[in-house]
Scaffold this active site. Structure first.
Site, short mmCIF file in Angstrom:
data_model
loop_
_atom_site.label_atom_id
_atom_site.label_comp_id
_atom_site.label_asym_id
_atom_site.label_seq_id
_atom_site.Cartn_x
_atom_site.Cartn_y
_atom_site.Cartn_z
N LYS A 110 -6.93 -1.35 3.27
CA LYS A 110 -6.31 -0.07 3.61
C LYS A 110 -7.01 0.53 4.83
O LYS A 110 -8.25 0.53 4.90
CB LYS A 110 -6.42 0.87 2.40
CG LYS A 110 -5.72 2.21 2.56
CD LYS A 110 -5.83 3.01 1.26
CE LYS A 110 -5.12 4.34 1.32
NZ LYS A 110 -5.21 5.10 0.07
N SER B 29 -0.80 6.64 -1.86
CA SER B 29 -0.91 6.46 -0.42
C SER B 29 -1.24 5.03 0.01
O SER B 29 -1.06 4.70 1.17
CB SER B 29 -1.98 7.40 0.14
OG SER B 29 -3.25 7.07 -0.40
N SER C 31 -3.47 6.87 -5.92
CA SER C 31 -3.01 6.12 -4.74
C SER C 31 -3.16 4.61 -4.80
O SER C 31 -2.65 3.93 -3.93
CB SER C 31 -3.73 6.62 -3.49
OG SER C 31 -3.05 7.75 -3.02
#
Ligand code: GLN
Length: 487
Positions: free
Chosen positions: A78, A153, A177
């Protein structure tokens, strides 16, 4: 079978037996990314040259006699986890050109183990959101249905694993997330206990809630990744000095006699009926495997959302004060003076959700409102934690849905922040209470995955992974992948 379809543990065996090389595996994944990522948009940055060099190095290390399960395994990270020499944008215009001068601790551990970096994945700006639509660059698409969101997210990481553009990925979870995108993409998303994994080099959103987690195709792969990243870190003062077991060791111990609590409040109004049906069916499967279930109550559940949306923005407003156009990333080019530079940099550098959080947080922390909002929220946070403490007196794990619905359409909730916030209604409490949790696929509704959440006591990642693995030995939801590109 194509090489990009392998799980981490499958690839690891083939690498060890020298049936494939890391160079071949990495090439296959880079080709897969090149072929389909135009449609999924999971990656912000793909790092083919780095990946091939690291793959070659991993093959050399193996030739020199080294062995370990991650040696030569390509992964996606990420884009909020610092990678030395590789841009780390946080999905924000503010950091579009930020190249960290150091690696996050989790990256150092992964490199030492021999991982290959495929690239950096898309996210909601600074990890604020539940759909990846808040990325300053582009939205990510759900590989099961390109008109839908992958969740967020960590939507880029979840979509990359689901579309088989990476066998596994790291995400971060502040309020859901990792787990919510895992649920919406039909993958396994593990949020370790706060303090289990170092946050050093993870760009801060809400420091008392943030935790690095994993996105994988099954529970065994989650255990393999956790084995590498879970370690005490002197560079993170909130990383806890507790022993880290081998998370693969107890996976096969089954669930005979395991006490599962079903929190009543997590099956309330607002949950999509098909999600409840799939989760209850999964609970019956676990019962048939020997687990014993009982209903429990977490009475303060209804306060979790407002509590989170005071504490997380308060911490964010403080953490994001550092983006001023002087120290990092974007700076407004034509500022008249220093105040104008601060104001215009933040005005143009941040997106609207980030600004909303900064305003909410600054308000909640301001003199005269601090006691009424921030302090009150901290007290309620303690009550939420006490609910879990009580439930864990008679249960080993809790089981609930991960998300109240399957993946929603791109654009459906962006204009209504509250609707978007409700998407994390079942995940936020774990971060507030400092627990661990894992989402695993437990069914499909009209071709879209449904996620089941297994909630564990602090530092009982081994326990929840054992439940997940046992369930996956008896079912095959986790073996499904979208036919992609549509054939
Ligand atoms: N969706 C939640 C939020 O927007 C959680 C995000 C996260 O876990 N990073 O804050």
């Amino acid at each position: 079978m194509e090489l990009y379809e392998l799980t981490i543990h499958e690839a690891s065996i083939l690498l060890r037996k020298r049936e494939i090389s890391s160079l071949e595996l990495t090439r296959a994944l880079l080709d897969r990314i090149a072929a389909i990522d135009d449609q999924v948009k999971a990656y912000i940055t793909v790092t083919p040259d780095t990946a091939m060099a690291q793959a070659r190095e991993a093959d050399d290390r193996r030739s020199a006699g080294e062995e370990n399960p991650l040696l030569g395994i390509p992964l996606a990270i990420k884009d909020i986890i610092c990678t030395k020499g590789i841009t780390t944008t946080c999905g924000s215009k503010m950091l579009h050109n930020f190249v960290p001068p150091y690696d996050a601790t989790v990256m150092r551990h992964l490199y030492e183990a021999g991982m290959v970096l495929l690239g950096k994945t898309n996210l909601d700006e600074f990890a604020m959101g539940s759909s990846t639509e808040n990325s300053a660059f582009f939205p990510t698409h759900n590989p099961w249905d390109l008109t839908r969101v992958p969740g967020g997210s960590s939507g880029g990481s979840a979509a990359a694993v689901a579309a088989q553009e990476a066998p596994g990925a790291l995400g971060t979870d502040t309020g859901g997330s990792v787990r919510q995108p895992a649920a919406l993409c039909g993958m396994v998303g593990l949020k370790p206990t706060y303090g289990r994994v170092s946050r050093y080099g993870l760009v801060a959103f809400a420091s008392s809630l943030d935790q690095v987690g994993t996105l994988t195709k099954d529970a065994l792969d989650a255990a393999l990744l956790l084995n590498v990243i879970a370690r005490h870190d002197p560079l993170d003062s909130t990383s806890v000095e507790v022993p880290t077991p081998d998370y693969t060791a107890s996976l096969n111990q089954g669930v005979q006699g395991l006490r599962i609590g079903i929190p009543r409040e997590y099956f309330s109004a607002g949950i999509q009926p098909e999600v409840e049906v799939a989760v209850r069916e999964a609970i019956r499967t676990l019962e048939s495997l020997g687990a014993v279930t009982q209903e429990v109550s977490l009475p303060h559940t209804e306060y979790a959302l407002p509590t989170y949306y005071l504490i997380a923005p308060a911490e964010a407003s403080s953490n994001l004060a550092r983006y001023d156009g002087v120290k990092y990333g974007y700076a407004y080019p034509d500022a008249a003076d220093i105040w104008d530079l601060y104001r215009k940099t933040r005005q143009h550098g941040f997106g609207s959700e980030v600004k909303r959080r900064i305003m909410l947080g600054t308000y909640a922390l301001s003199a005269g409102y601090y006691d009424a909002y921030y302090l009150k929220a901290q007290k309620v946070r303690t009550l939420i934690k006490k609910d879990f403490d009580a439930a864990f007196e008679s249960c080993d794990v809790l089981i609930a849905p991960t998300s109240p619905s399957v993946a929603f359409r791109i654009g459906e909730k962006v204009a209504d922040p509250l609707q978007m916030y409700l998407s994390d209604i079942f995940t936020l409490s774990l971060n507030l209470a400092g627990l661990c949790g894992v989402s695993i696929p437990c069914g499909f509704e009209q071709g879209l995955p449904v996620g089941l959440q297994i909630i564990g006591k602090p530092f009982d990642e081994a326990g929840i992974l054992r439940v997940a693995h046992t369930y996956q030995q008896a079912t095959d939801w986790h073996k499904r992948h979208p036919t992609f590109p549509e054939q």
